[in-house]
Structure formats: C-alpha cells, structure tokens
Design a protein around this motif. Structure first.
Motif, PDB file in Angstrom:
ATOM      1  N   LEU A   1     -29.915 -81.715  79.516  1.00 23.82           N
ATOM      2  CA  LEU A   1     -28.609 -82.221  79.933  1.00 23.82           C
ATOM      3  C   LEU A   1     -28.293 -81.641  81.308  1.00 23.82           C
ATOM      4  O   LEU A   1     -28.643 -80.498  81.597  1.00 23.82           O
ATOM      5  CB  LEU A   1     -27.521 -81.790  78.951  1.00 23.82           C
ATOM      6  N   LYS A   2     -27.613 -82.420  82.139  1.00 26.85           N
ATOM      7  CA  LYS A   2     -27.158 -81.914  83.437  1.00 26.85           C
ATOM      8  C   LYS A   2     -25.699 -82.273  83.604  1.00 26.85           C
ATOM      9  O   LYS A   2     -25.259 -83.350  83.190  1.00 26.85           O
ATOM     10  CB  LYS A   2     -27.951 -82.542  84.590  1.00 26.85           C
ATOM     11  N   GLY A   3     -24.945 -81.358  84.216  1.00 30.62           N
ATOM     12  CA  GLY A   3     -23.544 -81.654  84.441  1.00 30.62           C
ATOM     13  C   GLY A   3     -22.789 -80.510  85.081  1.00 30.62           C
ATOM     14  O   GLY A   3     -23.383 -79.590  85.650  1.00 30.62           O
ATOM     15  N   ARG A   4     -21.475 -80.586  84.943  1.00 26.52           N
ATOM     16  CA  ARG A   4     -20.585 -79.614  85.571  1.00 26.52           C
ATOM     17  C   ARG A   4     -19.685 -78.953  84.535  1.00 26.52           C
ATOM     18  O   ARG A   4     -19.299 -79.571  83.545  1.00 26.52           O
ATOM     19  CB  ARG A   4     -19.722 -80.295  86.623  1.00 26.52           C
ATOM     20  N   LEU A   5     -19.342 -77.724  84.812  1.00 24.23           N
ATOM     21  CA  LEU A   5     -18.420 -76.958  83.983  1.00 24.23           C
ATOM     22  C   LEU A   5     -17.018 -77.502  84.173  1.00 24.23           C
ATOM     23  O   LEU A   5     -16.593 -77.754  85.303  1.00 24.23           O
ATOM     24  CB  LEU A   5     -18.485 -75.486  84.401  1.00 24.23           C
ATOM     25  N   LYS A   6     -16.309 -77.704  83.061  1.00 30.20           N
ATOM     26  CA  LYS A   6     -14.897 -78.107  83.127  1.00 30.20           C
ATOM     27  C   LYS A   6     -14.059 -76.838  83.193  1.00 30.20           C
ATOM     28  O   LYS A   6     -14.228 -75.950  82.381  1.00 30.20           O
ATOM     29  CB  LYS A   6     -14.500 -78.906  81.887  1.00 30.20           C
ATOM     30  N   ARG A   7     -13.160 -76.752  84.114  1.00 24.11           N
ATOM     31  CA  ARG A   7     -12.370 -75.546  84.297  1.00 24.11           C
ATOM     32  C   ARG A   7     -10.980 -75.618  83.670  1.00 24.11           C
ATOM     33  O   ARG A   7     -10.298 -74.615  83.588  1.00 24.11           O
ATOM     34  CB  ARG A   7     -12.195 -75.259  85.792  1.00 24.11           C
TER      35      ARG A   7
END
Length: 147
Positions: free
Chosen positions: A95-101
C-alpha cells in the motif's frame, strides 16, 4: 527513510472497519517531499480477492495502523493498493499513501467515551487501562464511518 514494525491494520470499507490479521508487516516513511509512506503487509491469501479488487478500482482507502508498540494510538493513512503478490499460501500487499493528521488522540477520545458511559473511580481506571491495551474501535469512529 525510517522503517517501523506494523502490528495491526484495519481498512475502512462501506462504513465498516475490516481487520486483516498480520503474519508480518512493515511501514516505511520515505521522508520525501511527497510525504509518502509505504505499508507492506503479509497476510492470509483468503484476502487476495479483496485487495485485487481495490487495486483494479484504484480505490482510495483509509487504513488504521498500529505501529511499533501495541499501546500506540492507531495512525490513520489514506492509501491505494499498489501490488498484491502471492507467496506460498499467503500474500504480500503493498500500500502507498499519506498520513492523515486530523485525527485526535485515541486516549483522550477513549477517556471521553468511558466517562460518557458513567464510569468513574477505580472502574474507570481499570476499563481505561484494559481498553488502551486492546484498542477497541471508538464510537466516534463508528459514527464517522456510518456518515
């Protein structure tokens, strides 16, 4: 780059949190200008069709991941399925993605729920300690997923 041990992962789908028991997992913060994270999980092959479908649909998924220590707050990521590979009787899912802050602290939300249930004193303390170890899904998360 920094790497971390992935202890558990759940994916929000159709307003439900689906848990995928890990055989093993790693998470990599690429520390690049795109702020990308790579999550690789080694799981039972019975989940292959689910991840293949999400990959073919290019679905944007919300993943809740506990990293490094069981008592850590689950981190929320927005990810896509990049690859699914069979290895023996299991699969590797990349999986690839971004951290939700935007996520508030788990401990504070849990405490708020327990107080809302009328717990206090020793009962509150025992339940809080137990739930911090087991990490049940918060009512706020369930309600958010339903909307």
């Amino acid at each position: 780059m920094k790497t971390f041990k992935m202890l558990s992962v759940g994916i929000v789908n159709n307003n439900q949190l689906l848990d995928f028991p890990l055989i093993d997992g790693i998470i990599i913060n690429q520390e690049n200008s795109h702020h990308l994270w790579i999550l690789e999980m080694f799981i039972d092959q019975k989940h292959q069709e689910t991840f293949e479908t999400w990959k073919s649909e290019e679905a944007l998924l919300e993943a809740k991941v506990v990293i490094s220590y069981p008592e850590n707050e689950p981190a929320a990521f927005r990810v896509t399925v990049e690859a699914v590979k069979q290895i023996g009787e299991n699969i590797s899912v990349l999986l690839k993605g971004r951290l939700k802050r935007a996520r508030a602290q788990y401990a504070e939300q849990l405490l708020e729920e327990l107080i809302g249930e009328g717990l206090e004193g020793e009962d509150l303390l025992r339940r809080f300690e137990a739930d911090m170890r087991s990490r049940p899904r918060l009512k706020k998360d369930k309600n958010t997923a339903e909307n």
